[in-house]
Enzyme design. Structure first.
Site: not given
Length: 507
Positions: A123, A144, A156, A194
């Site tokens: 991540s 991900h 992802e 993120n």
């Protein structure tokens, strides 16, 4: 390249919650799956746990019993890494440590066929760094998943400098065949989610630090006006402050201290105190048995209002007028600068300036500013602030007007951009910078934020709806108020606004 056929063997390394979830997803999609963990018996226990979870779905009528048995039959625990040698795709979901993952990838490169795709569920780590030192770094790609993998739609697909584009396309197609919503992204700090999500937490934390309102009020505004599933404080309590703070610090450090990603001292103090949220029993809120959740601050008025005057276009708040009319208010329209008048009060959607500053600069007495709502026709709450010289009567008249429309007013201190508006503007700004820097397309960024963190609307589509010139003005005013690079508008947002373009042509 097409998706991997479901006859292809998928190997998953790491039998924790994430690894087991990925293994379940692949097995449900029809693949034979081997699950390996270096802890003796962990893989077998994970397979048994998956079987129990699927059995509960059968009991609830959400899964056919034959399908459950078939899925479990496709899941096989592996006792040694060598049992993964014939895999077509290996997904590692082990500890987030660069050297440990690199070591594993070197072993897999020597063990598996050259055609085997080596995917990492990292991540936060660089895919480029993970592939460094391998003979064939092009076969290493990020895949991900989000936790819990069987339920969360987003995947992802992360490409490093050497990742083979054809293999990335194949994993994208494979994830889609697994009923996921994949997006392509480049291996930059935080990937899409993120990175782009940082302002959602950061703006609420800053508003709290600056005394805009309490946690319960700010959370309620993001939910009831912004349409988000949870406010920033209840969400970080759920995630865990140790985890959320660590991700923020990681992104901040990776971007060489860019103040747009600056961690919060308030959150650091919670981590230092061990108040990590739900898992420790206390964070921003108290989760002890019998603890009462504080209520959001609300304003009320006993005044009666029968009509209002609208001067010009209210911008994003324009749908509020139909709601006022439906409530029986007489709405009179005339030319003007985008203001709504009721009694002595002058209401306007915030443009990022302080209420007192705007009142002085625009010559407006008794100014009350409205926060943004996802849908003014349905929002149950709006944040408001007012200039220092706004009378109590005018404030009450503004509150009474909103009450007639069935909207609860929650007070905010006179801070630039209020709560929902500045949060959305900053999310859109970060999304725009991610597009500018080639991290992902506008469509993929919006899909990622909706599928990965359940945003009610993609931030770039939301910016299109507000109007890019308005979003740019809000950010310019925020930057002028704070004098910080944190609020600097993205060059792409500025360019689109000047050129009259949008991020999504269908809008």
């Amino acid at each position: 390249m097409p998706a991997l056929p479901n006859t292809s063997l998928v190997a998953v390394i790491g039998a924790g919650a994430m690894g087991a979830g990925i293994a379940q997803v692949a097995a449900q999609a029809g693949h034979p799956v081997r699950l390996y963990d270096n802890r003796p018996g962990a893989a077998a226990q994970a397979v048994e746990g998956i079987a129990r979870q699927l059995a509960r779905l059968v009991e609830k009528g959400k899964l056919d019993a034959d399908a459950q048995r078939a899925i479990v039959a496709r899941l096989q625990p592996a006792d040694a890494l060598q049992e993964l040698a014939d895999a077509h795709l290996v997904i590692e979901a082990i500890v987030e440590n660069l050297e440990v993952k690199r070591s594993l990838l070197r072993e897999l490169e020597a063990l598996c066929a050259p055609t085997c795709i080596l995917a990492s569920n990292t991540s936060s780590l660089s895919i480029t760094s993970l592939a460094t030192g391998l003979k064939h770094p092009g076969r290493v790609i990020g895949m991900h998943f989000f936790n819990p993998a069987p339920l969360m739609a987003l995947v992802e697909i992360v490409s490093g400098l050497d990742s083979d584009p054809a293999l990335a396309d194949s994993l994208h197609a494979t994830a889609k065949a697994w009923n996921k919503k994949p997006v392509h992204t480049r291996s930059t700090p935080g990937f899409i989610v993120n990175r782009v999500a940082r302002p959602f937490y950061a703006e609420s934390l800053r508003l709290l630090q600056e005394g805009a309102a309490d946690c319960a009020t700010l959370d309620a505004l993001l939910r009831d006006a912004g349409g988000f599933r949870m406010g920033a404080f209840e969400l970080t309590d759920l995630i865990g402050h140790d985890v959320n703070y660590a991700v923020t610090c990681s992104v901040f450090d990776a971007y060489y201290g860019d103040f747009r990603f600056q961690p919060s001292l308030i959150q650091k103090e919670l981590v230092d105190a061990g108040r990590l949220g739900r898992k420790s029993g206390r964070g921003f809120y108290d989760y002890a048995e019998g603890a009462q959740r504080p209520n959001a601050s609300e304003l009320s008025s006993d005044l009666s209002v029968d009509g209002c005057v609208v001067e010009g276009d209210l911008g994003a708040a324009e749908p509020l007028l139909a709601r006022l009319q439906a409530a029986g208010l007489a709405v009179t329209r005339r030319d003007g600068a985008g203001l709504l008048r009721v009694g002595d009060a002058v209401l306007a959607l915030s443009d990022g300036r302080l209420a007192s500053q705007r009142a002085r600069e625009d010559g407006l007495a008794n100014l009350v500013l409205l926060d943004l709502a996802l849908d003014y026709a349905k929002a149950s709450r709006l944040g408001i602030s007012w200039a220092a010289d706004t009378s109590k009567l005018a404030r009450d008249q503004a509150v009474a007007l909103l009450q007639r429309a069935g909207i609860t007013a929650s007070p905010l201190a006179d801070l630039p951009g209020l709560a929902v508006l500045r949060t959305v503007a900053m999310l859109a700004n970060e999304g725009a910078d991610a597009v500018l820097q080639g991290v992902g397309s506008a469509a993929d960024i919006d899909l990622a934020m909706q599928a990965g963190v359940n945003y009610p609307r993609g931030p770039l589509a939301w910016a299109d709806a507000i109007g890019l010139p308005s979003v740019l003005r809000i950010l310019d005013n925020l930057q002028a108020a704070y004098g910080e690079t944190r609020y600097r508008p993205s060059l792409l947002l500025r360019r689109h606004a000047v050129e009259g373009r949008v991020f999504h042509d269908q809008l």
